[in-house]
Motif scaffolding. Structure first.
Motif, short mmCIF file in Angstrom:
data_model
loop_
_atom_site.label_atom_id
_atom_site.label_comp_id
_atom_site.label_asym_id
_atom_site.label_seq_id
_atom_site.Cartn_x
_atom_site.Cartn_y
_atom_site.Cartn_z
N PHE A 8 0.84 -1.20 0.00
CA PHE A 8 0.00 0.00 0.00
C PHE A 8 0.87 1.25 0.00
N GLY A 9 0.69 2.11 -0.99
CA GLY A 9 1.26 3.45 -0.90
C GLY A 9 0.34 4.26 0.00
N HIS A 10 0.77 4.55 1.24
CA HIS A 10 -0.20 5.10 2.19
C HIS A 10 -0.27 6.62 2.21
N GLY A 11 0.80 7.30 1.79
CA GLY A 11 0.74 8.75 1.73
C GLY A 11 0.43 9.40 3.07
N PRO A 20 -10.37 9.26 -2.63
CA PRO A 20 -10.25 8.28 -3.73
C PRO A 20 -9.30 7.12 -3.43
N TYR A 21 -8.22 7.39 -2.69
CA TYR A 21 -7.31 6.30 -2.37
C TYR A 21 -7.98 5.31 -1.42
N ALA A 22 -8.69 5.85 -0.44
CA ALA A 22 -9.42 5.01 0.50
C ALA A 22 -10.49 4.19 -0.22
N ASP A 23 -11.12 4.78 -1.23
CA ASP A 23 -12.13 4.06 -2.00
C ASP A 23 -11.49 2.85 -2.69
N ALA A 24 -10.29 3.03 -3.22
CA ALA A 24 -9.59 1.92 -3.89
C ALA A 24 -9.19 0.85 -2.88
N TRP A 25 -8.78 1.27 -1.68
CA TRP A 25 -8.44 0.29 -0.65
C TRP A 25 -9.68 -0.53 -0.26
N ARG A 26 -10.81 0.14 -0.17
CA ARG A 26 -12.05 -0.56 0.17
C ARG A 26 -12.42 -1.57 -0.91
N ALA A 27 -12.29 -1.16 -2.16
CA ALA A 27 -12.58 -2.08 -3.27
C ALA A 27 -11.64 -3.27 -3.26
N LEU A 28 -10.40 -3.04 -2.92
CA LEU A 28 -9.44 -4.14 -2.83
C LEU A 28 -9.85 -5.13 -1.75
N GLY A 29 -10.26 -4.60 -0.59
CA GLY A 29 -10.70 -5.48 0.48
C GLY A 29 -11.88 -6.33 0.08
N GLU A 30 -12.82 -5.72 -0.65
CA GLU A 30 -13.98 -6.47 -1.12
C GLU A 30 -13.57 -7.55 -2.11
N SER A 155 3.50 -1.33 3.82
CA SER A 155 2.91 0.00 3.74
C SER A 155 4.03 1.04 3.76
N GLY A 156 4.09 1.82 2.70
CA GLY A 156 5.12 2.86 2.58
C GLY A 156 4.82 3.70 1.35
N ASP A 157 5.85 4.04 0.58
CA ASP A 157 5.69 4.76 -0.69
C ASP A 157 6.94 4.50 -1.51
N PHE A 158 6.78 4.12 -2.79
CA PHE A 158 7.95 3.96 -3.68
C PHE A 158 8.78 5.23 -3.67
N VAL A 159 8.08 6.35 -3.86
CA VAL A 159 8.70 7.67 -3.92
C VAL A 159 8.22 8.44 -2.69
N SER A 242 5.97 14.40 -5.40
CA SER A 242 7.04 13.53 -4.92
C SER A 242 6.62 12.49 -3.87
N ILE A 243 5.32 12.17 -3.81
CA ILE A 243 4.86 11.09 -2.94
C ILE A 243 4.04 10.12 -3.80
N SER A 244 4.54 8.90 -3.94
CA SER A 244 3.85 7.92 -4.77
C SER A 244 2.81 7.16 -3.96
N MET A 245 1.59 7.16 -4.46
CA MET A 245 0.51 6.41 -3.82
C MET A 245 0.34 5.02 -4.42
N THR A 246 1.20 4.65 -5.34
CA THR A 246 1.06 3.39 -6.06
C THR A 246 1.02 2.19 -5.13
N GLY A 247 0.00 1.37 -5.33
CA GLY A 247 -0.13 0.11 -4.60
C GLY A 247 0.11 -1.06 -5.54
N VAL A 248 0.46 -2.20 -4.96
CA VAL A 248 0.80 -3.39 -5.73
C VAL A 248 0.08 -4.60 -5.14
N ARG A 249 -0.54 -5.38 -6.01
CA ARG A 249 -1.08 -6.67 -5.60
C ARG A 249 -0.34 -7.77 -6.34
#
Length: 251
Positions: A8-11, A20-30, A155-159, A242-249
């Motif tokens: 998770f890119g947590h920002g 919007p990021y939280a919405d994507a996390w929720r969709a991932l959980g579902e 949980s962190g950030d690439f960038v 300069s803060i990456s929110m990119t998540g990876v599954r």
């Protein structure tokens, strides 16, 4: 059932309040459903020596300042799991502890992934005595947990360069987008050596990773990849330049 590994890119902690990021996390959980438990490696727990949280009811740690009262009041009462902590200790040699809980790198994300807080969570610390290759080797010891119903998460950030972050927002710096894309490409091709030796991944890589605590959790997730595991991305955005929110599954 074999579980995925997720980065998770947590920002900002403010993402805990929604958006919007939280919405994507929720969709991932579902999409992934409820695992038997989660082992989380957060950028925000660094130790001398390896530790794992072992209490039944971990504290929600508000390890930040200067944010709204609403954020400081948030609680994420997910259970811990002394049994899972013992299994992690068996695999890694980590010392079980009750002197930490769930820091914001963990709860700000999981509060949306599993909002009912009914999935057991343990945190594994970042041992500052290890280099990147040592972290990756340690992460390999966790692979068996995926077949035991456990999600390995980071949980962190690439960038993550707060010195150059644009408070008013704006386009990503070229060095930030270049490094973010290089990390994604290495993940897609399964080039773990390139991820470990991240300084050589892109020009000005150290602008994206001025300190490595937000990058290292990615190695714990990348190390879980096995034959047949797909790699996909979510929240693939660079905030404030300069803060990456990119998540990876993976899987």
């Amino acid at each position: 059932m074999r579980q995925p590994a997720i980065f998770f890119g947590h920002g900002s902690p403010m993402n805990a309040l929604g958006g919007p990021y939280a919405d994507a996390w929720r969709a991932l959980g579902e999409a992934v459903g409820k695992p038997k438990g989660v082992v989380m490696i957060s950028a925000h727990w660094e130790t001398n020596g390896l530790a794992v949280t072992a209490q039944s009811n971990p504290e929600t740690i508000h390890d930040f300042g200067g944010f709204p009262d609403e954020l400081h009041a948030m609680q994420y009462p997910a259970p811990g799991s002394p049994e899972l902590a013992a299994r992690v200790a068996e695999l890694t040699g980590a010392t079980p502890t009750t002197q930490w809980g769930l820091d914001h790198g963990t709860w700000s994300v999981l509060a949306h992934v599993w909002p009912t807080a009914d999935v057991p969570v343990v945190q594994l610390s970042l041992d500052r005595g290890l280099d990147a290759r040592g972290h990756h080797a340690l992460a390999k010891r966790l692979v068996a947990l995926r077949d035991e119903g456990i999600i390995i998460a980071g949980s962190g950030d690439f960038v993550h360069n707060l010195r150059t972050w644009k408070r008013a927002g704006g386009e990503a710096y070229p060095w930030a987008s270049g490094f973010n894309e290089a990390v994604k490409a290495a993940l897609l091709r399964g080039d773990e050596d390139a991820l470990i030796d991240w300084v050589g991944l892109a020009e000005d890589a150290q602008m994206s990773v001025p300190t490595d605590e937000h990058y290292l959790p990615l190695l714990y997730v990348a190390a879980q990849r096995g034959p047949g595991d797909d790699v996909s991305f979510f929240n693939d955005v660079i905030e404030g330049g300069s803060i990456s929110m990119t998540g990876v599954r993976i899987g």
